[in-house]
Structures are given as C-alpha cells and as structure tokens.
Write an enzyme that holds these catalytic residues in place. Structure first.
Site, PDB file in Angstrom:
ATOM      1  N   GLY A   1       0.656  -4.961   1.109  1.00 46.45           N
ATOM      2  CA  GLY A   1      -0.593  -4.984   0.269  1.00 46.45           C
ATOM      3  C   GLY A   1      -0.214  -5.619  -1.137  1.00 46.45           C
ATOM      4  O   GLY A   1      -1.288  -6.280  -1.584  1.00 46.45           O
TER       5      GLY A   1
ATOM      6  N   ALA B   1       0.857  -0.988   0.009  1.00 46.60           N
ATOM      7  CA  ALA B   1       0.134   0.005  -0.002  1.00 46.60           C
ATOM      8  C   ALA B   1       0.812   1.177  -0.074  1.00 46.60           C
ATOM      9  O   ALA B   1       2.095   1.293   0.155  1.00 46.60           O
ATOM     10  CB  ALA B   1      -0.843   0.053   1.216  1.00 46.60           C
TER      11      ALA B   1
ATOM     12  N   GLU C   1       4.959  -4.781   7.704  1.00 41.94           N
ATOM     13  CA  GLU C   1       3.852  -3.718   8.413  1.00 41.94           C
ATOM     14  C   GLU C   1       4.310  -3.344   9.898  1.00 41.94           C
ATOM     15  O   GLU C   1       4.343  -2.213  10.052  1.00 41.94           O
ATOM     16  CB  GLU C   1       2.535  -4.263   8.363  1.00 41.94           C
TER      17      GLU C   1
HETATM   18  N1  CAA Z   1       4.417   3.369  -1.093  1.00 41.92           N
HETATM   19  C1  CAA Z   1       4.728   4.216  -1.852  1.00 41.92           C
HETATM   20  N2  CAA Z   1       5.838   4.404  -2.623  1.00 41.92           N
HETATM   21  C2  CAA Z   1       6.424   3.415  -2.636  1.00 41.92           C
HETATM   22  C3  CAA Z   1       6.302   2.042  -2.104  1.00 41.92           C
HETATM   23  C4  CAA Z   1       5.231   2.124  -1.296  1.00 41.92           C
HETATM   24  N3  CAA Z   1       4.918   1.026  -0.646  1.00 41.92           N
HETATM   25  N4  CAA Z   1       7.347   1.317  -2.239  1.00 41.92           N
HETATM   26  C5  CAA Z   1       8.245   1.732  -3.280  1.00 41.92           C
HETATM   27  N5  CAA Z   1       7.941   3.089  -3.465  1.00 41.92           N
HETATM   28  C6  CAA Z   1       8.266   4.016  -4.337  1.00 41.92           C
HETATM   29  C7  CAA Z   1       9.413   4.821  -3.395  1.00 41.92           C
HETATM   30  O1  CAA Z   1       9.248   5.766  -2.552  1.00 41.92           O
HETATM   31  C8  CAA Z   1      10.411   5.267  -4.781  1.00 41.92           C
HETATM   32  O2  CAA Z   1       9.895   6.530  -5.129  1.00 41.92           O
HETATM   33  P1  CAA Z   1      10.843   7.531  -5.515  1.00 41.92           P
HETATM   34  O3  CAA Z   1      11.485   7.211  -6.680  1.00 41.92           O
HETATM   35  O4  CAA Z   1       9.916   8.863  -5.835  1.00 41.92           O
HETATM   36  O5  CAA Z   1      11.800   7.783  -4.338  1.00 41.92           O
HETATM   37  C9  CAA Z   1      10.166   4.290  -5.691  1.00 41.92           C
HETATM   38  O6  CAA Z   1       9.156   3.552  -5.313  1.00 41.92           O
HETATM   39  C10 CAA Z   1      11.059   3.167  -5.989  1.00 41.92           C
HETATM   40  O7  CAA Z   1      11.405   2.512  -4.596  1.00 41.92           O
HETATM   41  P2  CAA Z   1      12.921   2.617  -3.773  1.00 41.92           P
HETATM   42  O8  CAA Z   1      13.771   3.562  -4.350  1.00 41.92           O
HETATM   43  O9  CAA Z   1      12.580   2.340  -2.751  1.00 41.92           O
HETATM   44  O10 CAA Z   1      13.366   1.203  -4.607  1.00 41.92           O
HETATM   45  P3  CAA Z   1      14.480   0.198  -3.971  1.00 41.92           P
HETATM   46  O11 CAA Z   1      14.916  -0.882  -4.920  1.00 41.92           O
HETATM   47  O12 CAA Z   1      15.629   0.928  -3.238  1.00 41.92           O
HETATM   48  O13 CAA Z   1      13.761  -0.641  -2.925  1.00 41.92           O
HETATM   49  C11 CAA Z   1      11.702  -1.785  -1.872  1.00 41.92           C
HETATM   50  C12 CAA Z   1      12.664  -1.406  -3.010  1.00 41.92           C
HETATM   51  C13 CAA Z   1      12.702  -2.759  -1.019  1.00 41.92           C
HETATM   52  C14 CAA Z   1      10.459  -2.548  -2.326  1.00 41.92           C
HETATM   53  C15 CAA Z   1      11.275  -0.370  -1.217  1.00 41.92           C
HETATM   54  O14 CAA Z   1      10.890   0.350  -2.189  1.00 41.92           O
HETATM   55  C16 CAA Z   1      10.581  -0.822  -0.027  1.00 41.92           C
HETATM   56  O15 CAA Z   1      11.035  -1.266   0.950  1.00 41.92           O
HETATM   57  N6  CAA Z   1       9.178  -0.502  -0.264  1.00 41.92           N
HETATM   58  C17 CAA Z   1       8.106  -0.353   0.688  1.00 41.92           C
HETATM   59  C18 CAA Z   1       7.739  -1.930   1.018  1.00 41.92           C
HETATM   60  C19 CAA Z   1       6.866  -1.780   2.099  1.00 41.92           C
HETATM   61  O16 CAA Z   1       7.073  -1.660   3.236  1.00 41.92           O
HETATM   62  N7  CAA Z   1       5.500  -2.343   1.972  1.00 41.92           N
HETATM   63  C20 CAA Z   1       4.367  -2.465   2.762  1.00 41.92           C
HETATM   64  C21 CAA Z   1       3.545  -1.123   2.850  1.00 41.92           C
HETATM   65  S1  CAA Z   1       2.618  -1.008   4.223  1.00 41.92           S
HETATM   66  C22 CAA Z   1       1.096  -2.263   3.629  1.00 41.92           C
HETATM   67  O17 CAA Z   1       1.162  -2.466   2.478  1.00 41.92           O
HETATM   68  C23 CAA Z   1      -0.132  -2.065   4.521  1.00 41.92           C
HETATM   69  C24 CAA Z   1      -1.028  -2.959   4.232  1.00 41.92           C
HETATM   70  O18 CAA Z   1      -0.944  -4.223   4.381  1.00 41.92           O
HETATM   71  C25 CAA Z   1      -2.325  -2.693   3.345  1.00 41.92           C
END
Ligand code: CAA
Length: 258
Positions: free
Chosen positions: A108, A63, A131
């Site tokens: 998500g 998400a 999360e």
């Molecule tokens: N939400 C919003 N933006 C996200 C995102 C997310 N979940 N995951 C990645 N992005 C965005 C980043 O902010 C980045 O944007 P910018 O280029 O504008 O800075 C772009 O996507 C590329 O991401 P990274 O630069 O972080 O890429 P990376 O290769 O260095 O890392 C990753 C990849 C490990 C997947 C990292 O992006 C990450 O940890 N993302 C979050 C993962 C996460 O925690 N997901 C769970 C969310 S909570 C949830 O989902 C609740 C639920 O159950 C409903």
C-alpha cells in the site's frame, strides 16, 4: 496525535502519514484520516501537495497486515474499496502531488506513492509489491498503476516475484523521477513544489486534468480533452497578464489564480 498531518508552507501543503511505530502502515483509521485531510485541502490556495511518511525509516510499509490477517472475502473486498476510493481521490486531486519517498514504500505504500503525480525518493527508499508473499494480490491499485508507470513486463516481474527494488532501480525503470540523499529529500521536494506553485495555477491544474483524463481515452478523444482545457485558459487573467508581459518584454506579475 493525528495519524495524518497537514502542514501548510506558503502555497504548498505537506501531508505526513504519522504512525512511525508501525512504519506508517495503513489501517482503517489512517485511511479514513487521509480521506478527511484530502477533503480539507483548499485547492484554490494550496497549489501543490507533498505526501511523505513520518520517521527516518519508512514512507509507508504497506496496508496493516495485523488488521488484514483475519478478514473474510467480503471484508477484504471492502478494505480494498476503502483504500482504492481514497487513493483515487488523491490521484484526481485537482492540484499536483509529489510523493517524497523517505524509506520503505511497500504494498500500500508503493501504491500510495503511485497515486501521486511525481515520485522523488531518498537513497534509502525501497519499493515493492510483496503481496503474493502474503497470499494476496496488491489491493490499493498496484496491479493497475505499476504497469502503467513502468510497463507490463517490469510490473509483472516485480509483482509475481514480490522482489523489492532499491532507489537506483526505481529510477532506472521510471518509477521515480529523481533520487536524493535522505537529508536533502524534503528540501528538494519543497523546491520542486514551490516551482510548480509559481506557475499559473489554473493552467497547471488543466495540465494535470488533460494528462490524467487524456491518457484514459484514444488519441482522437484525448486531443479534444486538451483543446477544451487549452481554450479554457484564454478566459483567465493569468494568461492575459503573462502573455502581455512577454509581448512587452518584461517579467510577468505573480499569478493570481484567476
Ligand atoms: N503492517 C502492520 N505492521 C507493520 C507493517 C505492516 N505492513 N510493516 C511494519 N509493521 C510494524 C511491525 O510489525 C513492527 O511492529 P512491532 O514493533 O510492534 O513489532 C514495526 O512496524 C517495525 O517493523 P519491523 O520490526 O518489521 O522493522 P524491520 O526494519 O525489521 O523491517 C520491513 C522493515 C522490511 C518494512 C518489515 O516491517 C516488513 O516487511 N513489513 C511489511 C511489508 C509488507 O509486506 N507490506 C505489504 C503489506 S500488504 C498490502 O499493502 C496490501 C495492499 O496492497 C493494500
């Protein structure tokens, strides 16, 4: 460009979450487009749906964290409901669904894949429910579906530690059904979808309903769910013609979905 795209290839639908610049993260707009696209699918013509993510890197990275960062308690609950309602719509779509997990499936994203019937992964896929590292619980069904798919112990281990797992571990614990080199994933998913689409569609849909509905009730009720659906197949032309072909030792005609 639409954030959720639907392509039709013969009797197979390919639904793509298309927000690669944010690793296909699910914001309000993506979730509401997903809802509309699911509503638009004609389950009488589409016999199997593949769900995947755009780009080389992610299925869905969760998400949208930026969008969630300022939510109040009530808004958080509403966002959870929004996702849960759409994922439940996907889970109960009458036709079979295959998640082709082509990279990160976190939060998500893992939950989206678990709302599909079958998960196929690329060797580059990464699954996890991170999360608690963000101060929240999984919110789109993760606490419920992960435990049902991999068992209570493994689900609790993954969720409490927020440890991501790679494709081989996801295969070993039963979260995914097969792992392929990234460049072969979609072809393999399409091959499986075409094979499903070649079977009697009414019977396939009845199998999905029997498994989904039957596993929610005790065994005495579950076998009745199956009996009713089994019986209903005997009023189809597809059953008549396939069984007649067997008895007459010939190949059956393509199924007509009636
Ligand atoms: N939400 C919003 N933006 C996200 C995102 C997310 N979940 N995951 C990645 N992005 C965005 C980043 O902010 C980045 O944007 P910018 O280029 O504008 O800075 C772009 O996507 C590329 O991401 P990274 O630069 O972080 O890429 P990376 O290769 O260095 O890392 C990753 C990849 C490990 C997947 C990292 O992006 C990450 O940890 N993302 C979050 C993962 C996460 O925690 N997901 C769970 C969310 S909570 C949830 O989902 C609740 C639920 O159950 C409903």
């Amino acid at each position: 460009m639409a954030l959720v795209e639907l392509e039709l290839k013969d009797q197979v639908g390919i639904l793509t979450i298309n927000r690669p610049e944010a690793l296909n993260a699910l914001n309000d707009q993506v979730i509401s487009e997903l809802d509309k696209v699911l509503d638009s699918i004609d389950v009488n013509t589409v016999r199997c749906l593949i769900v995947t993510g755009a780009g080389q890197k992610a299925f869905v990275a969760g998400a949208d964290i930026a969008q969630m960062s300022g939510l109040t308690k009530a808004e958080g609950e509403a966002f959870g409901k929004l996702g849960n309602d759409v994922f439940r719509k996907l889970e109960t779509l009458p036709i079979p669904t295959i998640a082709a997990v082509n990279g990160f499936a976190l939060g998500g994203g893992c939950e989206l894949s678990m709302s599909c019937d079958i998960r196929l992964a690329s060797e580059t896929a990464v699954f996890g429910q991170p999360e608690v590292g963000l101060g929240i619980t999984p919110g789109f069904g993760g606490t419920q579906r992960l435990a049902r798919l991999v068992g209570m112990g493994k689900a609790k281990e993954m969720i409490y530690t927020a440890r991501n797992i790679k494709a081989p571990e996801a295969l070993a614990c039963g979260l995914v059904q097969a792992v392929y080199p990234a460049e072969e994933l979609m072809a393999e998913a399409e091959k499986m979808a075409a094979r499903i689409a070649g079977n009697a569609p009414i019977a396939v849909r009845a199998c999905k309903k029997a498994i989904n509905d039957g596993t929610q009730v005790d065994m005495d009720k579950a076998i009745v769910v199956e009996e009713k659906l089994f019986g209903s197949c005997f009023e189809t032309k597809d059953q008549r013609s396939a069984m007649a072909a067997f008895v007459e030792k010939r190949k059956h005609d393509p199924f007509e979905n009636c």
